[in-house]
Structure formats: structure tokens, C-alpha cells
Design a protein around this motif. Structure first.
Motif, PDB file in Angstrom:
ATOM      1  N   ILE A 166      10.154  61.286  -7.328  1.00  0.00           N
ATOM      2  CA  ILE A 166       9.963  60.946  -8.616  1.00  0.00           C
ATOM      3  C   ILE A 166       9.706  59.360  -8.747  1.00  0.00           C
ATOM      4  N   THR A 167       9.002  58.803  -9.555  1.00  0.00           N
ATOM      5  CA  THR A 167       8.573  57.298  -9.765  1.00  0.00           C
ATOM      6  C   THR A 167      10.031  56.797 -10.197  1.00  0.00           C
ATOM      7  N   GLU A 168      10.556  55.674  -9.656  1.00  0.00           N
ATOM      8  CA  GLU A 168      11.785  55.509 -10.249  1.00  0.00           C
ATOM      9  C   GLU A 168      11.570  54.299 -11.458  1.00  0.00           C
ATOM     10  N   ASN A 169      12.558  54.298 -12.151  1.00  0.00           N
ATOM     11  CA  ASN A 169      12.489  53.504 -13.290  1.00  0.00           C
ATOM     12  C   ASN A 169      14.030  52.818 -13.435  1.00  0.00           C
ATOM     13  N   LEU A 170      14.178  51.678 -12.862  1.00  0.00           N
ATOM     14  CA  LEU A 170      15.335  50.972 -12.783  1.00  0.00           C
ATOM     15  C   LEU A 170      16.167  50.699 -14.128  1.00  0.00           C
ATOM     16  N   ASP A 171      14.707  50.212 -15.024  1.00  0.00           N
ATOM     17  CA  ASP A 171      15.412  49.959 -16.383  1.00  0.00           C
ATOM     18  C   ASP A 171      15.973  51.006 -16.923  1.00  0.00           C
ATOM     19  N   ALA A 172      15.204  52.325 -16.853  1.00  0.00           N
ATOM     20  CA  ALA A 172      15.976  53.581 -17.751  1.00  0.00           C
ATOM     21  C   ALA A 172      17.128  53.966 -17.014  1.00  0.00           C
ATOM     22  N   ASP A 173      17.294  53.879 -15.718  1.00  0.00           N
ATOM     23  CA  ASP A 173      18.429  54.341 -15.018  1.00  0.00           C
ATOM     24  C   ASP A 173      19.702  53.501 -14.900  1.00  0.00           C
ATOM     25  N   TYR A 174      19.392  52.223 -15.113  1.00  0.00           N
ATOM     26  CA  TYR A 174      20.686  51.352 -15.209  1.00  0.00           C
ATOM     27  C   TYR A 174      20.554  50.262 -16.264  1.00  0.00           C
ATOM     28  N   GLY A 175      19.667  50.191 -17.153  1.00  0.00           N
ATOM     29  CA  GLY A 175      19.370  49.363 -17.913  1.00  0.00           C
ATOM     30  C   GLY A 175      19.024  48.037 -17.350  1.00  0.00           C
ATOM     31  N   THR A 176      18.569  46.902 -18.433  1.00  0.00           N
ATOM     32  CA  THR A 176      18.349  45.781 -18.045  1.00  0.00           C
ATOM     33  C   THR A 176      19.240  44.664 -17.663  1.00  0.00           C
ATOM     34  N   ALA A 177      20.470  45.009 -18.510  1.00  0.00           N
ATOM     35  CA  ALA A 177      21.531  43.874 -18.595  1.00  0.00           C
ATOM     36  C   ALA A 177      22.359  44.160 -17.417  1.00  0.00           C
ATOM     37  N   ASN A 178      23.116  43.082 -17.347  1.00  0.00           N
ATOM     38  CA  ASN A 178      24.144  42.941 -16.085  1.00  0.00           C
ATOM     39  C   ASN A 178      23.871  43.511 -14.788  1.00  0.00           C
ATOM     40  N   ARG A 179      22.422  43.074 -14.634  1.00  0.00           N
ATOM     41  CA  ARG A 179      21.712  43.474 -13.329  1.00  0.00           C
ATOM     42  C   ARG A 179      21.672  41.996 -12.256  1.00  0.00           C
TER      43      ARG A 179
ATOM     44  N   TYR B 221      28.604  37.969   0.888  1.00  0.00           N
ATOM     45  CA  TYR B 221      28.275  37.869  -0.706  1.00  0.00           C
ATOM     46  C   TYR B 221      29.352  38.506  -1.453  1.00  0.00           C
ATOM     47  N   PHE B 222      29.396  39.884  -1.369  1.00  0.00           N
ATOM     48  CA  PHE B 222      30.396  40.455  -2.055  1.00  0.00           C
ATOM     49  C   PHE B 222      31.759  40.266  -1.916  1.00  0.00           C
ATOM     50  N   ASN B 223      32.081  39.886  -0.785  1.00  0.00           N
ATOM     51  CA  ASN B 223      33.699  39.387  -0.398  1.00  0.00           C
ATOM     52  C   ASN B 223      33.851  38.057  -1.510  1.00  0.00           C
ATOM     53  N   SER B 224      32.830  37.451  -1.584  1.00  0.00           N
ATOM     54  CA  SER B 224      33.085  36.127  -2.380  1.00  0.00           C
ATOM     55  C   SER B 224      33.308  36.069  -3.927  1.00  0.00           C
ATOM     56  N   LEU B 225      32.814  37.258  -4.611  1.00  0.00           N
ATOM     57  CA  LEU B 225      32.805  37.566  -6.038  1.00  0.00           C
ATOM     58  C   LEU B 225      34.318  37.658  -6.408  1.00  0.00           C
ATOM     59  N   ASP B 226      34.273  37.158  -7.888  1.00  0.00           N
ATOM     60  CA  ASP B 226      35.542  37.414  -8.731  1.00  0.00           C
ATOM     61  C   ASP B 226      35.205  38.971  -9.312  1.00  0.00           C
ATOM     62  N   TRP B 227      35.820  39.926  -8.781  1.00  0.00           N
ATOM     63  CA  TRP B 227      35.455  41.288  -9.251  1.00  0.00           C
ATOM     64  C   TRP B 227      36.219  41.656 -10.706  1.00  0.00           C
ATOM     65  N   ASN B 228      37.147  40.978 -11.178  1.00  0.00           N
ATOM     66  CA  ASN B 228      37.595  40.962 -12.432  1.00  0.00           C
ATOM     67  C   ASN B 228      36.939  40.714 -13.377  1.00  0.00           C
ATOM     68  N   SER B 229      35.809  39.762 -12.987  1.00  0.00           N
ATOM     69  CA  SER B 229      35.043  39.094 -14.047  1.00  0.00           C
ATOM     70  C   SER B 229      33.771  39.787 -13.949  1.00  0.00           C
TER      71      SER B 229
ATOM     72  N   THR C 228      27.737  46.782 -14.012  1.00  0.00           N
ATOM     73  CA  THR C 228      26.875  45.708 -13.403  1.00  0.00           C
ATOM     74  C   THR C 228      26.234  46.426 -12.093  1.00  0.00           C
ATOM     75  N   THR C 229      24.842  46.200 -11.999  1.00  0.00           N
ATOM     76  CA  THR C 229      24.046  46.786 -11.093  1.00  0.00           C
ATOM     77  C   THR C 229      23.445  45.662  -9.971  1.00  0.00           C
ATOM     78  N   PHE C 230      23.932  46.084  -8.771  1.00  0.00           N
ATOM     79  CA  PHE C 230      23.416  45.248  -7.704  1.00  0.00           C
ATOM     80  C   PHE C 230      22.229  45.563  -6.969  1.00  0.00           C
ATOM     81  N   ILE C 231      21.110  45.084  -7.218  1.00  0.00           N
ATOM     82  CA  ILE C 231      19.745  45.315  -6.399  1.00  0.00           C
ATOM     83  C   ILE C 231      19.635  44.945  -5.205  1.00  0.00           C
ATOM     84  N   LEU C 232      19.559  45.780  -3.843  1.00  0.00           N
ATOM     85  CA  LEU C 232      19.949  45.306  -2.686  1.00  0.00           C
ATOM     86  C   LEU C 232      18.568  45.252  -2.180  1.00  0.00           C
ATOM     87  N   PRO C 233      18.565  44.089  -0.986  1.00  0.00           N
ATOM     88  CA  PRO C 233      17.117  44.048  -0.214  1.00  0.00           C
ATOM     89  C   PRO C 233      17.164  44.985   0.895  1.00  0.00           C
ATOM     90  N   ALA C 234      16.212  45.300   1.266  1.00  0.00           N
ATOM     91  CA  ALA C 234      16.305  46.478   2.628  1.00  0.00           C
ATOM     92  C   ALA C 234      16.682  45.695   4.054  1.00  0.00           C
TER      93      ALA C 234
END
Length: 514
Positions: free
Chosen positions: A180-193, A205-213, A218-224
Motif C-alpha cells: 500500500i502507498t505509505e503516508n507517514l503523515d497519516a500514520d505517525y503525524g507531523t509533530a515530533n518527527r 546518535y541514539f546513545n547521545s540523546l536525553d530520552w527523558n526529554s 516521537t517518530t525517528f525516520i531512518l536512512p537506508a
């Protein structure tokens, strides 16, 4: 009757008074017969030759006509017209909404010059067929991307080695289904992306984040194609909010999460959902360094908190390999409501099982489901022994092979947990040598059920003739074929079903069906 390649040679005794003979050819799919073609033969002959499509099952019926009357039928058994050339080996296929990647192993015996794609069910409609020329460079590279496809459609893709696409130049075929054609906006919203595709790559990258904040949802869009190192050293990620890790539709290699340690949850954490989509999840420690059946000794998610709640953990189209367990709940005050595996490949899971709780403590995992998965070289599916644990386990449209490990158990669950098995197929067990798993080697048998008393009620599900259990029974139907007979090449991870197997079009992961 004799079948030579894709031609059927049929003969019969002459019938006195007959004015003509009628030969009806039926395609047989999942026991359903569909008239394919009819041949009329004059009475001066008592035989005919019929050209057939490759890789189909057929049944033939012959009758005669004389003096305005019809005779009864003479019928054959179902016959498979098979074509498995050693000259070309198909490899991975991958689809998105309008494209498909078809790949093969090039060699000096045959050169693929063209692919065709036609929607399943429209094979006889030439207007529906798309033809894709394959250059010599593409052939040697071993892959071709075909486009202009319709989303959510199954296609039969055939490979040819000549200037024209005929039965003489046909080499192989495979069926693919576009997404099916994917719609990231519909699936995960546009905020907190957080879109990492165009950012400078940082494996930590992920080890350096403050996960409490990190914001809720939040949706992380990953590179192939990139590899992220997770939970290394003192940097252990503890989720405090819902989070999504998503790779958009791509024909490139999925990104990899390399785990030094498992994800955890903050104390008293209330997590609605954790999503992994199109990601390779692997332990950092390589399989070659394992010393026993705990494998890497790690998990993907294993909270240490005394009190926590995760409503849903969703794995979709992921490759998951080399963990002692994937999700494990350890503490009496912790719970995971639902764990979903959809279209995943799961390989090399150790002695805690794919999902597990820590013995009989009060912690619980409620709903576990597998759909459209391929699961190989595992010690166990589920270890959920607490009577407070589990509303149900559902396994549908899934292929198992080398599971469980010799003498290990597939299920170690409390008797009150319903287990649904539907449209599944189970190959033989995995061999073990001095507590060392021998991947993709057949063992002598495992335990279907640790207690030996659970009453399974599978639907349209089969086991190979060498799937043996020393305790318990899943109640599966007998495929009447061994692991190596039912699957095309299981030792090399090709679990395509034998065309002569009665469930070849209806059981196991869809990618392996005929």
C-alpha cells in the motif's frame, strides 16, 4: 500419459462407434479445478500432445462422442508440470508500492534478457503484461528494478533468456505483491518527527540523546543502509515515552540497529507503543562468537524496572537475529500488554525464547501474535509460565524451520493461555552439539509443548514428516514430505514450498507460497 518438460503426451484406447474424442485440461490450485483448455481429436487418432504452462498442477479428462451421446470421463491424477532449472537461482525480492526489486545469481550458463510482470489472475490477458528488458550490465549485477506497478497488487514475474518471451526461453518465475502507498503523515503525524535521512550520519546518535526529554510519540525516520550502535558502554537507553523507529518504503538495504544491551523502561514508566518498522535488529556480538544456546545473551527489550507498563511493541517487516530473547519481562510489577510481529524474519533466538517472562513471577505478557513471518533456528517461541500471563498467542501464515532446537520446547506456557495456529507450516528441529546450536542443520526432534498436555487445535497447518516431538503434539496435519522435500533449499534459507504439496498456496509465510 507421459509428461516431458511442459508437454503432456496422452493416449487412450479406441472406442468403437466414437466420432470424436474430447480432452479437457484443468488447472488445479489448492484442490480447486479450473478448465484451462479443451482439445478435440478425430477418431483416426487415439492420442494427443498438449503444451502446458510451467510450474502448474493439472488434471486431464478424456471422453468420447458418438451417435449424439457422451461417454463418461477417463481421468488422471493431479500432475505437476515443474521447471526448476539449475541454470538460474533467484534471490531476494523486495517491493514498495509501485516497484519491485528482482534479484538472481548470474552465471555462465544462462543470461536473463527480459522480465515480464502480469497481475495474478490476468495471466491470459496480453494487455496486462509489462515487459522489462534486462541489460547485460543489469544481468551481471544480479538485479532489476521493475516499475509502473499498481499498489496492493500481486504480480507473477517471469524471467526469460531469449529475444522473445516463450516457453522455450522461460527460466523461472516468482510472485510478488506490492505494498500500500505509505503516508507517514497519516500514520505517525507531523509533530515530533525527527528525519535523519538528510542529516550527517552518527552511529552513536541514539546513545547521545536525553530520552527523558523526548516528546511522547516521537517518530525517528531512518536512512537506508546505515548501522546504529545502541546501548553501548554506560549509555543504556530507557524509554519514558512512546517512540517509533521507521524506515520509509525503500528497495535499498534496511538500516541496522546493533545492540550491545537491551532497551529498558524508566521506573514507573507507562509506554503506549514502541514501533520498529523495516529495520535489521542484531546483537553486536557476532553469531560466530557464541559459546552456548543463549547466543549473544542479549534482548531487544528487557526492562529492569520494578514497575512498568508497555501497551504495545510492534515489529513490522524487520529482520531480527542473535538474541537470547526478543522481548523479556523480568519484574513482578512489570507488564507488556501486546507484542506484534508482522512480516518479520526471525533467526537465531536463544534459550529464553522469542518472548518470555522470568520464570513464574507475577510479571506478565498478555497478547503475542505472529503473522506472515519466517522463523528459523530458534530454541523456543514462548516461555510464559505464569498463570497471570497471557490472554492468547496467535500464529498465522508463518513458516518455521529448524525449530525448536533439539530437546528444547516450542511452547512453555500456562494451561490457561489460548494458542491459535492457522495457515502455518513447521519443518524439522535444529541440531545441537555440546550445547552449541548448529544453524540450518536438522536435529533429531524437540518438544512441541513443555508440559506435554496442552491441547492444540490448529487450522490448515502442517508439519514435515521429520518434525518429531518428544513431548506434546501441536496436532498438525502431515505434509507427507520431509524438510528437504517440502522446502526448496532450506539449508540456504529458501523455504519455497513444493508445488505438489497440497497446502503450497495456502500455508506458511506468503513469500514462500506457490
Amino acid at each position: 500419459m507421459e509428461v516431458v518438460q511442459n508437454k503432456a503426451y496422452i493416449s487412450w484406447k479406441s472406442v468403437e462407434g466414437a466420432t470424436e474424442y474430447v480432452v479437457e485440461v484443468y488447472k488445479v490450485t489448492n484442490k480447486e479445478e479450473e478448465l484451462y483448455k479443451t482439445e478435440t481429436v478425430s477418431t483416426d487418432q487415439s492420442s494427443c500432445v498438449i503444451v502446458l504452462d510451467w510450474e502448474e498442477n493439472y488434471k486431464f479428462k478424456v471422453k468420447c462422442i458418438g451417435n449424439g451421446r457422451l461417454s463418461g470421463y477417463w481421468e488422471t491424477e493431479v500432475t505437476g508440470i515443474l521447471y526448476r532449472p539449475l541454470s538460474i537461482e533467484l534471490k531476494e525480492t523486495r517491493t514498495i508500492d509501485t516497484q519491485a526489486l528482482i534479484s538472481w545469481s548470474p552465471n555462465d550458463t544462462v543470461v536473463i534478457t527480459a522480465l515480464t510482470a502480469v497481475p495474478v489472475g490476468a495471466e491470459d490477458d496480453s494487455q496486462e503484461m509489462k515487459v522489462y528488458q534486462v541489460s547485460s550490465e543489469e544481468y551481471l549485477a544480479g538485479s532489476k528494478i521493475i516499475g509502473d506497478l499498481t499498489p496492493e497488487t500481486s504480480y507473477r514475474v517471469s524471467l526469460y533468456s531469449g529475444a522473445e518471451q516463450t516457453s522455450e526461453t522461460y527460466q523461472a518465475r516468482i510472485e510478488v505483491t506490492t505494498e500500500i502507498t505509505e503516508n507517514l503523515d497519516a500514520d505517525y503525524g507531523t509533530a515530533n518527527r525527527v528525519d535523519l535521512r538528510n542529516e550527517p550520519f552518527d552511529p552513536n546518535y541514539f546513545n547521545s540523546l536525553d530520552w527523558n526529554s523526548i516528546a511522547e510519540g516521537t517518530t525517528f525516520i531512518l536512512p537506508a543502509g546505515k548501522t546504529y550502535v545502541l546501548n553501548s558502554g554506560e549509555s543504556i537507553i530507557e524509554f519514558a515515552h512512546s517512540v517509533n523507529f521507521v524506515t520509509p518504503q525503500t528497495l535499498e538495504e534496511y538500516p541496522t540497529f546493533s545492540f550491545d544491551n537491551a532497551f529498558r523502561v524508566v521506573e514507573d514508566g507507562m509506554i503506549d507503543k514502541i514501533t520498529f518498522k523495516r529495520i535489521n535488529l542484531k546483537a553486536a556480538k557476532p553469531l560466530s562468537e557464541m559459546t552456548n544456546n543463549s547466543l549473544s545473551g542479549k534482548q531487544v527489550i528487557c526492562p529492569e524496572s520494578k514497575v512498568f507498563l508497555i501497551n504495545t511493541v510492534d515489529f513490522t517487516n524487520c529482520y531480527i537475529e542473535n538474541f537470547r530473547a526478543i522481548v523479556r519481562s523480568k519484574q513482578a510489577g512489570g507488564s507488556v500488554e501486546a507484542i506484534l510481529f508482522k512480516e518479520c524474519t526471525i533467526n537465531a533466538i536463544g534459550n529464553q525464547g522469542i518472548v518470555s517472562t522470568d520464570g513464574k513471577k507475577g510479571n506478565y505478557v498478555n497478547d503475542v501474535s505472529f503473522d506472515g513471518c519466517t522463523i528459523t533456528n530458534i530454541c523456543a517461541i514462548a516461555d510464559l509460565r505464569n498463570t497471570d500471563s497471557g490472554k492468547n498467542i496467535s500464529i498465522t501464515n508463518t513458516t518455521f524451520c529448524y525449530a525448536p532446537m533439539e530437546n528444547a520446547f516450542l511452547f512453555r506456557v500456562a494451561a490457561n493461555i489460548p494458542i491459535k495456529i492457522e495457515n502455518c507450516v513447521f519443518g524439522g528441529s535444529m541440531k545441537i552439539d555440546n550445547n552449541i546450536p548448529k544453524f540450518n542443520e536438522l536435529g533429531s526432534g524437540g518438544q512441541d509443548d513443555y508440559t506435554g498436555s496442552y491441547r492444540f487445535s490448529p487450522v490448515n497447518s502442517f508439519q514435515t514428516s521429520d518434525h518429531s516431538s518428544t513431548k506434546g503434539s501441536l496436532g498438525l496435519s502431515d505434509s507427507k514430505m520431509s524438510t528437504t522435500g517440502l522446502f526448496t533449499d532450506p539449508a540456504n534459507n529458501n523455504f519455497k514450498l513444493n508445488e505438489l504439496f497440497e497446502g503450497c498456496s495456502s500455508v506458511g509465510a506468503p513469500e514462500w507460497r506457490r
